[in-house]
Design an enzyme around this catalytic site. Structure first.
Site, PDB file in Angstrom:
ATOM      1  CG  ASP A  32      -1.971  -0.993   1.051  1.00  0.00           C
ATOM      2  OD1 ASP A  32      -1.993  -1.666   0.116  1.00  0.00           O
ATOM      3  OD2 ASP A  32      -2.741  -1.122   1.966  1.00  0.00           O
ATOM      4  CD  GLU A  34       6.649  -1.377  -2.857  1.00  0.00           C
ATOM      5  OE1 GLU A  34       7.935  -1.549  -3.006  1.00  0.00           O
ATOM      6  OE2 GLU A  34       5.944  -2.213  -2.725  1.00  0.00           O
ATOM      7  CB  SER A  81     -36.565  -6.007 -16.104  1.00  0.00           C
ATOM      8  OG  SER A  81     -37.765  -6.291 -16.419  1.00  0.00           O
ATOM      9  CD  GLU A 112     -24.238 -14.249 -16.951  1.00  0.00           C
ATOM     10  OE1 GLU A 112     -24.389 -12.975 -16.486  1.00  0.00           O
ATOM     11  OE2 GLU A 112     -24.270 -14.226 -18.122  1.00  0.00           O
ATOM     12  CE  LYS A 114     -32.755 -11.367 -11.294  1.00  0.00           C
ATOM     13  NZ  LYS A 114     -32.604 -10.599 -10.213  1.00  0.00           N
ATOM     14  CG  ASP A 116     -30.648  -8.557  -4.024  1.00  0.00           C
ATOM     15  OD1 ASP A 116     -31.047  -8.025  -4.913  1.00  0.00           O
ATOM     16  OD2 ASP A 116     -30.985  -9.070  -3.081  1.00  0.00           O
ATOM     17  NE  ARG A 135     -34.428  -2.115 -15.630  1.00  0.00           N
ATOM     18  CZ  ARG A 135     -35.499  -1.992 -15.680  1.00  0.00           C
ATOM     19  NH1 ARG A 135     -35.994  -0.904 -14.791  1.00  0.00           N
ATOM     20  NH2 ARG A 135     -36.290  -2.394 -16.317  1.00  0.00           N
ATOM     21  CD  GLU A 172     -27.498  -5.763 -10.701  1.00  0.00           C
ATOM     22  OE1 GLU A 172     -27.723  -5.547 -11.716  1.00  0.00           O
ATOM     23  OE2 GLU A 172     -28.592  -6.059  -9.964  1.00  0.00           O
ATOM     24  CE1 TYR A 224     -26.703  -7.176 -16.176  1.00  0.00           C
ATOM     25  CE2 TYR A 224     -25.328  -7.629 -13.861  1.00  0.00           C
ATOM     26  CZ  TYR A 224     -26.512  -7.010 -14.703  1.00  0.00           C
ATOM     27  OH  TYR A 224     -27.388  -6.206 -14.150  1.00  0.00           O
ATOM     28  CE  LYS A 288     -27.398 -12.456 -18.843  1.00  0.00           C
ATOM     29  NZ  LYS A 288     -26.245 -11.839 -18.524  1.00  0.00           N
ATOM     30  CE  LYS A 312     -36.327 -12.585  -7.419  1.00  0.00           C
ATOM     31  NZ  LYS A 312     -35.990 -11.511  -7.350  1.00  0.00           N
ATOM     32  CB  CYS A 410     -43.714   3.930  27.815  1.00  0.00           C
ATOM     33  SG  CYS A 410     -42.051   3.909  27.381  1.00  0.00           S
ATOM     34  CB  CYS A 413     -40.834   7.257  30.403  1.00  0.00           C
ATOM     35  SG  CYS A 413     -42.453   7.311  29.216  1.00  0.00           S
ATOM     36  CB  CYS A 428     -44.352   6.001  24.560  1.00  0.00           C
ATOM     37  SG  CYS A 428     -43.805   7.111  25.999  1.00  0.00           S
ATOM     38  CB  CYS A 433     -40.532   8.791  26.531  1.00  0.00           C
ATOM     39  SG  CYS A 433     -39.955   7.114  26.835  1.00  0.00           S
TER      40      CYS A 433
HETATM   41  S1  IVH Z   1     -28.611  -9.809 -17.786  1.00  0.00           S
HETATM   42  C1  IVH Z   1     -31.660  -8.108 -20.887  1.00  0.00           C
HETATM   43  N1  IVH Z   1     -27.361 -10.982 -15.990  1.00  0.00           N
HETATM   44  O1  IVH Z   1     -31.284  -8.578 -12.783  1.00  0.00           O
HETATM   45  C2  IVH Z   1     -31.598  -8.173 -19.464  1.00  0.00           C
HETATM   46  N2  IVH Z   1     -29.020  -9.145 -15.258  1.00  0.00           N
HETATM   47  O2  IVH Z   1     -34.343  -8.846 -13.432  1.00  0.00           O
HETATM   48  C3  IVH Z   1     -29.984  -8.070 -19.130  1.00  0.00           C
HETATM   49  N3  IVH Z   1     -28.973  -8.874 -12.863  1.00  0.00           N
HETATM   50  O3  IVH Z   1     -32.160  -5.623 -14.566  1.00  0.00           O
HETATM   51  C4  IVH Z   1     -29.850  -8.679 -17.813  1.00  0.00           C
HETATM   52  N4  IVH Z   1     -27.441 -10.426 -12.285  1.00  0.00           N
HETATM   53  O4  IVH Z   1     -30.190  -5.634 -12.703  1.00  0.00           O
HETATM   54  C5  IVH Z   1     -28.457 -10.081 -16.169  1.00  0.00           C
HETATM   55  N5  IVH Z   1     -25.776 -11.962 -14.408  1.00  0.00           N
HETATM   56  C6  IVH Z   1     -26.591 -10.948 -14.665  1.00  0.00           C
HETATM   57  C7  IVH Z   1     -27.463 -10.323 -13.811  1.00  0.00           C
HETATM   58  C8  IVH Z   1     -28.832  -9.525 -13.777  1.00  0.00           C
HETATM   59  C9  IVH Z   1     -28.183  -9.362 -11.765  1.00  0.00           C
HETATM   60  C10 IVH Z   1     -30.035  -7.834 -12.697  1.00  0.00           C
HETATM   61  C11 IVH Z   1     -30.115  -6.747 -13.530  1.00  0.00           C
HETATM   62  C12 IVH Z   1     -31.521  -6.611 -14.437  1.00  0.00           C
HETATM   63  C13 IVH Z   1     -32.244  -7.603 -13.332  1.00  0.00           C
HETATM   64  C14 IVH Z   1     -33.390  -8.429 -13.974  1.00  0.00           C
END
Ligand code: IVH
Length: 736
Positions: A32, A34, A81, A112, A114, A116, A135, A172, A224, A288, A312, A410, A413, A428, A433
């Protein structure tokens, strides 16, 4: 290229190389120290020769300053989405529909995790990061470039010799679990509300107006998918990943390539095991079709592509025994029931408490003390009780009676409690309090409010317990002796605050008197007013009195009434004649719209042609007006008046009509002024009717460039046609 330029570029190359090793490959090669040496060498060189600074220099990650808001930007191609599925039978149908769509051609799928978080599009023009957009609604998003630039793993320049003319990487944005936990610990320690989960914290962080604050949040982005691309040929998801990696853009480590439904099932199962150990939150798998040509054949619906699906996972749950229900008294007196649990391990941590929300929820779920309950931690910090396992209910389990268990008093108090129908909660009633006092004091001193760290947490508790403080403004009557003698420990093991800490705290308190209006409005704890709203209220009003009787809030409500066919009733002839909203009866759009639009509080909705609110909604507007008419609000005003505190706002919306020689002029200060500090300079601009803003925008009239001004701000000013003036010219403008 001259020698200095070469030197700067060489340093930049080295820093980029080590950034990549550290943030993307996780294989650092230097210490760090350096790294710091390299970074400071570049900083020094650029400070001495500002003309050498380039937009993609690693030093430019931190040059966003404080924004007034976010501009709306159109997406190059819509950000779609994904359609969700929750069972594997759906996936079989998905595979069949793909086969059908491809008329027998065989697909290959990439699977892949997903992530969050929240999706972000990052644009590179000729290899240089030029824009980052959230987005939003899929068609338009917010320009969060300055904030995204602070994320160290995101390259400011693509790692390649011949960059494409245009390359939009989408991915993401998220907070890693460890970083998020640390962030929340810090929030708790400084009296701030912890974020409910990493996703909320990410969304909140990326929309902060102060990019220096964003830089303190450990955000990251994994890429992604792609937006518009010009100048590089990519034909599949696998090639896209290769390209991302080649360009130095971070991608997920785990992905699988499968051919059919069984392959999908196996990969999804494998991922479900692995994802528990991943350093970030995931809530599913994304499946995909690999080939972009096949994607085109499959097409899309209005909302989602037909070539991808999100699977999911069920949120993680665990069963444990509910030992007791305790009550927490909140800042507003709300009595929140908390489940005290037999400790149980869930999603990486041991859980011994869970939220029960309110009395109605306990009744609806028929939760009894002694029950075995199922708890869930769907990315939440505070887990929730999902349901009771009735088959495990012991005969002696007892139904919970909230007021009964408290004997109608309460727990802090002993005062009376009553049910507040609006919040389905018990409250309360005693605003004195002690538990409420402590919470209010903690809220007042929190970092995003008055930022008086030395009187938060345990100190706040001791101050209330000793009776020194009943309400936050009592802080300003504290004496050095009172503070110094404060016992933060127990009678047996005393821990005295001491004169040194006390003096420091008093100095911090004194400094807080001059905090701006936005921070004061946040600190007051006005219902519905969070930090973003407080900031906007501070921005558009002159001072506290102006905000307390806000013409803007009245006009906003009037406008909405007018649009709903109701007669506007708030902005009326009672307003002084020279008033901004000075209306000629009857009040109409012509009176209400221009100032509200100038203040950025409304915009025309393209869909319906009506005006919609942007940052402050009607409920909040009403709440602000109500607060200052209530006895509590009036007491705040009265007391602050007596303390001689009148916080000043930015008053930007009034700029055009304010009076004074600088009326209508918007100044941005940058670099160091030799004759005065920034605070003083801003105050003097305001005193003459002008506005002091944080960042250069189209609205800026002058950029005041002091010593050591960075090149980006001046470059931006020039680009926008903003006049750049030096300190001397500025001082002349301040002359009466
Ligand atoms: S592909 C055309 N890949 O999930 C769609 N989305 O419900 C392109 N997300 O809006 C999205 N991981 O925010 C894709 N490996 C992943 C993802 C991913 C999370 C989210 C993304 C998207 C939402 C869709």
């Amino acid at each position: 290229m001259d020698e200095l330029q070469k030197q700067a570029e060489a340093l930049r190359e080295q820093i980029r190389h080590h950034d990549h090793l550290y943030y993307i490959d996780a294989t650092p090669e230097i210490t760090d120290q350096e790294y710091d040496r390299l970074y400071h060498a570049l900083l020094d060189l650029e400070a001495a020769h500002p003309e050498l600074v380039t937009a993609d220099s690693p030093t430019q990650r931190m040059h966003g300053g404080i924004a007034e808001g976010f501009e709306t930007v159109e997406h190059t191609v819509p950000m779609l989405s994904l359609e969700n599925t929750y069972n594997t039978a759906d996936l079989e149908r998905f595979h069949e529909s793909v086969l059908k769509g491809l008329h027998g051609e065989q697909p290959t799928y990439v699977i892949e995790p997903k992530i969050d978080g929240i999706s972000i599009a990052v644009r590179y023009e000729n290899g240089i990061l030029t824009q980052a957009v959230t987005r939003g609604n899929g068609k338009h998003g917010d320009d969060v470039t300055a904030n995204v630039k602070t994320i160290p793993s995101v390259p400011l320049r693509l790692r390649c010799d011949n960059p494409p003319a245009f390359f939009e990487a989408r991915g993401e944005c998220y907070l890693p679990r460890a970083g998020f936990a640390k962030m929340n610990e810090h929030r708790l320690a400084t009296g701030q509300e912890p974020f409910a989960n990493a996703r909320n914290a990410t969304a909140g962080s990326i929309k902060l107006l102060d990019s220096n604050e964003v830089a303190t949040r450990p955000l990251d982005i994994l890429f992604y998918t792609q937006g518009l691309i010009d100048g590089v040929e990519i034909t599949s998801q696998r090639e896209l990943f290769d390209t991302f990696q080649r360009f130095g853009l971070k991608v997920q480590k785990w992905s699988r390539v499968v051919q059919d439904y069984h392959g999908m099932q196996e990969a999804i199962k494998e991922l479900d095991e692995l994802r528990k150990e991943m350093p970030y939150d995931t809530d599913g798998a994304v499946i995909k079709v690999d080939s972009f040509r096949q994607r085109e054949i499959l097409g899309m619906t209005a909302k989602a592509p037909c070539w991808a699906k999100a699977y999911k996972y069920e949120p993680e749950r665990a069963a444990t025994k509910l030992k007791a229900i305790t009550i927490q008294v909140g800042r507003t007196g709300i009595l929140a029931p908390v489940a005290e649990l037999e400790p149980v391990f869930l999603s990486g941590s041991t859980i011994s408490r869970a939220t029960l929300h309110n009395e109605d929820e306990i009744r609806r779920k028929d939760i009894r003390i002694g029950d075995t309950v199922l708890i869930e931690k769907a990315g939440e910090v505070i887990p929730a009780v999902v349901k009771v396992l009735l088959e495990k209910r012991p005969a002696e389990a007892v139904a919970y009676d909230l007021p009964g268990s408290l004997n109608g008093r309460c727990p802090s108090c002993g005062g009376p409690i009553s049910r507040d129908p609006q919040f389905a909660a018990w409250r309360c009633e005693n605003i004195q309090c002690p538990a409420q006092n402590v919470r209010r004091l903690e809220y007042f001193t929190a970092r995003n409010a008055m930022d008086i760290e030395s009187v938060g947490g345990v100190v706040a508790e001791a101050l209330c317990e000793n009776g020194f403080i009943k309400e936050p403004l009592d802080l300003f009557d504290l004496t050095l002796d009172q503070l110094a003698s404060l016992n933060l420990g127990t009678d047996d093991e005393p821990r005295i605050y001491g004169p040194k800490n006390a003096a420091k705290a008093l100095a911090a308190l004194d400094a807080s008197r001059t905090k701006d209006l936005g921070h004061w409005l946040q600190a007051m704890g006005i219902p519905e007013v969070g930090s973003a709203t407080a900031f906007h209220l501070g921005r558009i009003h002159k001072d506290l009195k102006d905000a307390a009787n806000s013409k803007y809030m009245k006009a906003l409500l009037d406008l909405l009434d007018l649009q709903n066919g109701l007669a506007p009733s708030r902005v009326d002839e009672a307003m002084p004649p020279d008033d901004l909203f000075a209306p000629r009866q009857p009040v109409g759009l012509d009176v209400l719209v221009p100032p509200l639009e100038r203040a950025g509080l409304i915009k025309k909705s393209s869909a319906r042609g009506a005006y919609v609110t942007t940052t402050i909604g009607p409920k909040t507007a009403q709440s602000v007006l109500d607060f200052f008419r209530s006895p509590i609000g009036r007491k705040w005003l009265d007391r602050m008046n007596r303390l001689g505190i009148n916080p000043i706002g930015d008053n930007a919306g009034d700029a055009q009509t304010a009076s004074g020689p600088l009326a209508g002029k918007v100044f941005v200060l940058t670099g160091t002024l030799t004759s005065m500090g920034r605070e003083e300079a801003s105050a003097r601009i305001r005193a003459l009717g002008g506005t002091a803003a944080g960042a250069v925008s189209k609205k800026t009239t002058y950029l005041v460039a002091g010593a050591n001004t960075g090149a980006t701000k001046t470059a931006k000013a020039t680009e926008l046609g903003v006049q750049v003036i030096d300190e001397e010219t500025f001082l002349r403008m301040l002359q009466p």
